[in-house]
Motif scaffolding. Structure first.
Motif, PDB file in Angstrom:
ATOM      1  N   ALA A  11       6.158  16.743  -2.838  1.00 24.99           N
ATOM      2  CA  ALA A  11       7.375  16.230  -2.211  1.00 24.99           C
ATOM      3  C   ALA A  11       7.393  14.708  -2.307  1.00 24.99           C
ATOM      4  CB  ALA A  11       7.437  16.674  -0.756  1.00 24.99           C
ATOM      5  N   PRO A  12       8.527  14.106  -2.683  1.00 26.27           N
ATOM      6  CA  PRO A  12       8.567  12.644  -2.857  1.00 26.27           C
ATOM      7  C   PRO A  12       8.903  11.893  -1.574  1.00 26.27           C
ATOM      8  CG  PRO A  12      10.609  13.603  -3.636  1.00 26.27           C
ATOM      9  CD  PRO A  12       9.770  14.749  -3.185  1.00 26.27           C
ATOM     10  N   LEU A  13       9.425  12.565  -0.561  1.00 27.27           N
ATOM     11  CA  LEU A  13       9.890  11.883   0.641  1.00 27.27           C
ATOM     12  C   LEU A  13       8.966  12.174   1.818  1.00 27.27           C
ATOM     13  CD1 LEU A  13      13.733  12.527   0.405  1.00 27.27           C
ATOM     14  CD2 LEU A  13      12.429  10.587  -0.453  1.00 27.27           C
ATOM     15  N   VAL A  14       8.943  11.241   2.755  1.00 30.32           N
ATOM     16  CA  VAL A  14       8.117  11.349   3.961  1.00 30.32           C
ATOM     17  C   VAL A  14       8.909  12.082   5.024  1.00 30.32           C
ATOM     18  CG1 VAL A  14       6.946  10.071   5.780  1.00 30.32           C
ATOM     19  CG2 VAL A  14       6.850   9.253   3.425  1.00 30.32           C
ATOM     20  N   ALA A  15       8.352  13.198   5.518  1.00 28.78           N
ATOM     21  CA  ALA A  15       9.012  13.939   6.597  1.00 28.78           C
ATOM     22  C   ALA A  15       8.828  13.207   7.928  1.00 28.78           C
ATOM     23  CB  ALA A  15       8.451  15.355   6.691  1.00 28.78           C
ATOM     24  N   TYR A  16       7.612  12.828   8.236  1.00 32.56           N
ATOM     25  CA  TYR A  16       7.346  12.011   9.422  1.00 32.56           C
ATOM     26  C   TYR A  16       5.985  11.356   9.235  1.00 32.56           C
ATOM     27  CZ  TYR A  16       4.328  15.837  11.035  1.00 32.56           C
ATOM     28  OH  TYR A  16       3.354  16.783  11.141  1.00 32.56           O
ATOM     29  N   HIS A  17       5.706  10.333  10.049  1.00 28.69           N
ATOM     30  CA  HIS A  17       4.487   9.534   9.930  1.00 28.69           C
ATOM     31  C   HIS A  17       3.495   9.943  11.015  1.00 28.69           C
ATOM     32  CE1 HIS A  17       7.632   7.146   7.986  1.00 28.69           C
ATOM     33  NE2 HIS A  17       6.673   6.634   7.225  1.00 28.69           N
ATOM     34  N   VAL A  18       2.232   9.995  10.635  1.00 30.16           N
ATOM     35  CA  VAL A  18       1.160  10.274  11.580  1.00 30.16           C
ATOM     36  C   VAL A  18       0.512   8.987  12.072  1.00 30.16           C
ATOM     37  CG1 VAL A  18      -1.067  11.444  11.887  1.00 30.16           C
ATOM     38  CG2 VAL A  18       0.718  12.506  10.506  1.00 30.16           C
ATOM     39  N   TRP A  19       0.373   7.993  11.181  1.00 29.09           N
ATOM     40  CA  TRP A  19      -0.258   6.719  11.536  1.00 29.09           C
ATOM     41  C   TRP A  19       0.342   5.614  10.671  1.00 29.09           C
ATOM     42  CZ3 TRP A  19      -2.801   5.831  15.745  1.00 29.09           C
ATOM     43  CH2 TRP A  19      -3.568   4.666  15.891  1.00 29.09           C
ATOM     44  N   PRO A  20       0.609   4.450  11.238  1.00 29.36           N
ATOM     45  CA  PRO A  20       1.228   3.367  10.451  1.00 29.36           C
ATOM     46  C   PRO A  20       0.199   2.633   9.598  1.00 29.36           C
ATOM     47  CG  PRO A  20       0.930   2.681  12.725  1.00 29.36           C
ATOM     48  CD  PRO A  20       0.493   4.108  12.669  1.00 29.36           C
ATOM     49  N   ALA A  21       0.689   1.973   8.558  1.00 27.93           N
ATOM     50  CA  ALA A  21      -0.161   1.132   7.704  1.00 27.93           C
ATOM     51  C   ALA A  21      -0.280  -0.254   8.308  1.00 27.93           C
ATOM     52  CB  ALA A  21       0.420   1.056   6.300  1.00 27.93           C
ATOM     53  N   LEU A  22      -1.439  -0.881   8.128  1.00 29.22           N
ATOM     54  CA  LEU A  22      -1.706  -2.214   8.669  1.00 29.22           C
ATOM     55  C   LEU A  22      -1.579  -3.238   7.552  1.00 29.22           C
ATOM     56  CD1 LEU A  22      -2.557  -3.665  11.292  1.00 29.22           C
ATOM     57  CD2 LEU A  22      -4.930  -3.465  10.514  1.00 29.22           C
ATOM     58  N   LEU A  23      -0.787  -4.291   7.822  1.00 28.18           N
ATOM     59  CA  LEU A  23      -0.497  -5.312   6.814  1.00 28.18           C
ATOM     60  C   LEU A  23      -1.078  -6.645   7.247  1.00 28.18           C
ATOM     61  CD1 LEU A  23       3.279  -4.619   5.995  1.00 28.18           C
ATOM     62  CD2 LEU A  23       1.272  -3.787   4.780  1.00 28.18           C
ATOM     63  N   GLU A  24      -1.504  -7.406   6.236  1.00 33.99           N
ATOM     64  CA  GLU A  24      -1.859  -8.816   6.410  1.00 33.99           C
ATOM     65  C   GLU A  24      -0.963  -9.600   5.466  1.00 33.99           C
ATOM     66  OE1 GLU A  24      -5.744 -11.793   6.448  1.00 33.99           O
ATOM     67  OE2 GLU A  24      -5.851  -9.824   5.508  1.00 33.99           O
ATOM     68  N   GLY A  25       0.100 -10.136   6.037  1.00 30.45           N
ATOM     69  CA  GLY A  25       1.128 -10.718   5.175  1.00 30.45           C
ATOM     70  C   GLY A  25       1.910  -9.593   4.507  1.00 30.45           C
ATOM     71  N   ASP A  26       1.809  -9.527   3.175  1.00 35.50           N
ATOM     72  CA  ASP A  26       2.432  -8.446   2.417  1.00 35.50           C
ATOM     73  C   ASP A  26       1.401  -7.493   1.826  1.00 35.50           C
ATOM     74  OD1 ASP A  26       4.922  -9.494   2.929  1.00 35.50           O
ATOM     75  OD2 ASP A  26       4.916 -10.776   1.144  1.00 35.50           O
ATOM     76  N   THR A  27       0.135  -7.659   2.195  1.00 37.18           N
ATOM     77  CA  THR A  27      -0.940  -6.859   1.625  1.00 37.18           C
ATOM     78  C   THR A  27      -1.353  -5.771   2.615  1.00 37.18           C
ATOM     79  OG1 THR A  27      -1.754  -8.805   0.459  1.00 37.18           O
ATOM     80  CG2 THR A  27      -3.231  -6.914   0.603  1.00 37.18           C
ATOM     81  N   VAL A  28      -1.463  -4.538   2.107  1.00 37.45           N
ATOM     82  CA  VAL A  28      -1.917  -3.419   2.928  1.00 37.45           C
ATOM     83  C   VAL A  28      -3.436  -3.447   2.987  1.00 37.45           C
ATOM     84  CG1 VAL A  28      -1.956  -0.923   3.199  1.00 37.45           C
ATOM     85  CG2 VAL A  28       0.097  -2.039   2.319  1.00 37.45           C
ATOM     86  N   ILE A  29      -3.984  -3.615   4.180  1.00 38.21           N
ATOM     87  CA  ILE A  29      -5.450  -3.636   4.329  1.00 38.21           C
ATOM     88  C   ILE A  29      -5.969  -2.312   4.887  1.00 38.21           C
ATOM     89  CG2 ILE A  29      -5.531  -6.136   4.600  1.00 38.21           C
ATOM     90  CD1 ILE A  29      -5.770  -5.723   7.594  1.00 38.21           C
ATOM     91  N   LEU A  30      -5.120  -1.545   5.544  1.00 38.15           N
ATOM     92  CA  LEU A  30      -5.492  -0.204   6.001  1.00 38.15           C
ATOM     93  C   LEU A  30      -4.312   0.724   5.768  1.00 38.15           C
ATOM     94  CD1 LEU A  30      -7.390  -0.618   9.407  1.00 38.15           C
ATOM     95  CD2 LEU A  30      -8.322   0.088   7.227  1.00 38.15           C
ATOM     96  N   LYS A  31      -4.559   1.809   5.052  1.00 38.68           N
ATOM     97  CA  LYS A  31      -3.502   2.764   4.789  1.00 38.68           C
ATOM     98  C   LYS A  31      -3.173   3.573   6.046  1.00 38.68           C
ATOM     99  CE  LYS A  31      -4.105   3.735  -0.131  1.00 38.68           C
ATOM    100  NZ  LYS A  31      -4.350   4.810  -1.119  1.00 38.68           N
ATOM    101  N   GLY A  32      -1.922   3.991   6.120  1.00 43.95           N
ATOM    102  CA  GLY A  32      -1.505   4.905   7.164  1.00 43.95           C
ATOM    103  C   GLY A  32      -1.593   6.345   6.688  1.00 43.95           C
ATOM    104  N   GLU A  33      -1.045   7.245   7.471  1.00 49.21           N
ATOM    105  CA  GLU A  33      -1.039   8.665   7.132  1.00 49.21           C
ATOM    106  C   GLU A  33       0.374   9.201   7.332  1.00 49.21           C
ATOM    107  OE1 GLU A  33      -3.151  12.909   8.434  1.00 49.21           O
ATOM    108  OE2 GLU A  33      -3.891  10.997   9.203  1.00 49.21           O
ATOM    109  N   ALA A  34       0.843   9.983   6.374  1.00 55.09           N
ATOM    110  CA  ALA A  34       2.203  10.514   6.426  1.00 55.09           C
ATOM    111  C   ALA A  34       2.196  11.972   5.983  1.00 55.09           C
ATOM    112  CB  ALA A  34       3.148   9.694   5.550  1.00 55.09           C
TER     113      ALA A  34
END
Length: 490
Positions: free
Chosen positions: A420-443
């Motif tokens: 599936a290409p689309l996100v139904a809902y999010h389990v955990w958000p991603a953490l950003l430092e500026g525009d860089t993702v330092i910790l991935k979320g879960e979807a």
């Protein structure tokens, strides 16, 4: 006469007659008719014997008085009594009546005999039943005695077992106290170790800063001694922004690593505890995961708002008395870093709960309140507030239901549709430092996610009642978790 009277007195005939009469009276209803008649005849015989002796005494007494003594007494008392006893009145009953009376008497005698025989048979039956009942009563008494003996033995065994159990409980309590003391000791050692590690990191940062400052000073010394001026180096190579760095600048890297680790622990530990707590009242796992995700997002929003307000108050307070080599902005940030405990996190928790109560994307049973996960929200607010003191600050990536799935920002949950290409809902958000993702979320990705998100967002908001009346103890059991996120793995 005197001898005859003495013999009559010594024989106690009247006493015997009275005893027999009383005994007959007591047993009259028990005896049969024949037995009662025999007793009556026996008493008549005994009475006649006594009367014979009395007449003998009467004769002797009259002889002792002579020819004329006692005549008046005999005439006035004995002769009238004898006349009344031996005089029989003429019968006025006819022969037929006498015959019918005799027949009735015979019939009554027959009925009396039948009733007497029936009474005797009933008495025998009752005696047999009484005997059998006594036998059963004896057996029941024996069983009761055996049961009492078994009960006493069981009580003795139970008392012995209870004493042994109490001894085991006391022993286990003593072992538990010893284990708790050891745990407290280990915790103190661990806290001391953390303090040592934090001091070591601070010292390393200070050493690296002093080394860089030493290098800059040496270059300045070389340029001052050199005949030709050397080209100035760019200030970007220096690890600090000024010549007198603040505590916030010195500890930025260590605080960055610690906050990222705390955010990972919030996902791996506190989130699962809150999820287990909510699953006691909500059967839908998707609703529970949405609630926790929105709680984290709202916590970051409330913490950022509280940080801006707190920073404005500190800037206003320090602006009138600030002096020193560092700028006012650096002094404000350094003050906030040193006094993070002044942050009133309860206000942010209340703001988050109020925002969640009006959020249209989550539904919740009316008998449960979001106060259940207030500890999870409080920890998220503290982490988010501390992340705002970093340079640059850490924030959550923007997310919306039905967005295009990105491998850079998220990883799919185990129950997702991986095509599936689309996100139904999010389990955990991603953490950003500026525009860089330092910790991935879960979807969670599923087909038709855009239609589901629109239908859920258009659903009305449910009203909620107050907090649950029962006390909820947070469970420390660990369900299978996806594991701690780490920047190296992401």
């Amino acid at each position: 006469m005197a001898d005859t009277l003495r013999r009559l007195v010594n024989s106690s005939s009247y006493s015997v007659l009275q005893d027999k009469l009383e005994a007959w009276y007591k047993d009259y209803h028990v005896f049969s008719c024949d037995q009662n008649l025999n007793r009556c005849c026996e008493l008549v015989e005994l009475t006649s014997k006594i009367q014979g002796q009395l007449f003998t005494i009467l004769n002797l007494t009259a002889q002792e008085g002579g020819h004329y003594s006692g005549v008046d007494t005999l005439k006035s008392r004995l002769l009238p009594w004898l006349g009344s006893c031996f005089t029989i009145a003429a019968s006025s009953v006819s022969a037929d009546t006498s015959l019918s009376l005799i027949q009735e008497s015979v019939e009554k005698d027959r009925k009396i005999r039948e009733l007497s025989s029936a009474h005797e048979s009933d008495m025998q039956t009752i005696e047999d039943r009484l005997c059998s009942t006594r036998i059963e009563l004896d057996s029941v008494k024996q069983e009761l005695a055996d049961t009492q003996i078994e009960l006493d033995s069981t009580k003795n065994k139970s008392a012995t077992t209870l004493l042994a159990t109490e001894d085991e409980i006391l022993h286990l309590k003593a072992e538990l106290r010893v284990a708790q003391d050891q745990v407290d000791l280990y915790k103190r050692k661990l806290d001391a170790l953390d303090d040592y590690e934090r001091q070591i990191r601070i010292l390393r940062d200070e050493v690296s800063f002093l080394t860089a400052e030493k290098t800059v000073l040496q270059e300045r010394l070389v340029r001052s001694r050199s005949p030709s001026p050397l080209p100035r180096r760019s200030r970007s190579v220096s690890p600090v922004r000024g010549e007198s760095p603040t505590r916030a600048q010195l500890t930025s890297s260590s605080r960055h690593a610690r906050l990222v680790s705390r955010f990972s622990d919030l996902y791996a530990t506190e989130r699962l505890d809150s999820q287990s707590l909510l699953r006691r009242y909500i059967d839908d796992l998707e609703t529970v995961q949405r609630i926790l995700f929105i709680a984290v997002v709202e916590s970051f929003q409330a913490a950022k708002m509280a940080y801006r307000q707190f920073k404005a108050r500190v800037r206003k307070t320090l602006s009138s008395s600030h002096i020193g080599p560092e700028s006012l902005e650096d002094a404000v940030v350094d003050y906030i870093v040193r006094n993070l405990d002044l942050y009133d996190v309860q206000i942010s928790v209340n703001d988050v709960i109020n925002a969640m109560n009006v959020n249209p994307r989550i539904s919740f049973p009316p008998e449960v309140d979001f106060v259940l996960i207030s500890s999870f929200i409080r920890e998220a607010c503290r982490i988010a507030f501390a992340m705002q003191t970093l340079d640059p600050p850490l924030d959550l990536a923007f997310s919306s239901d039905g967005e295009l799935y990105s491998d850079v920002k998220y990883r799919r949950s185990f129950d997702s549709e991986f095509t599936a290409p689309l996100v139904a809902y999010h389990v955990w958000p991603a953490l950003l430092e500026g525009d860089t993702v330092i910790l991935k979320g879960e979807a969670v990705t599923r087909r038709g996610a855009l239609w589901r998100s629109r239908s859920r967002s258009s659903s009305p908001v449910r009203s909620r009642s107050g907090s649950p009346s029962r006390t909820f103890m947070p469970s420390r059991s660990r369900s299978p978790s996806p594991g701690r996120l780490s920047s190296s793995r992401l």
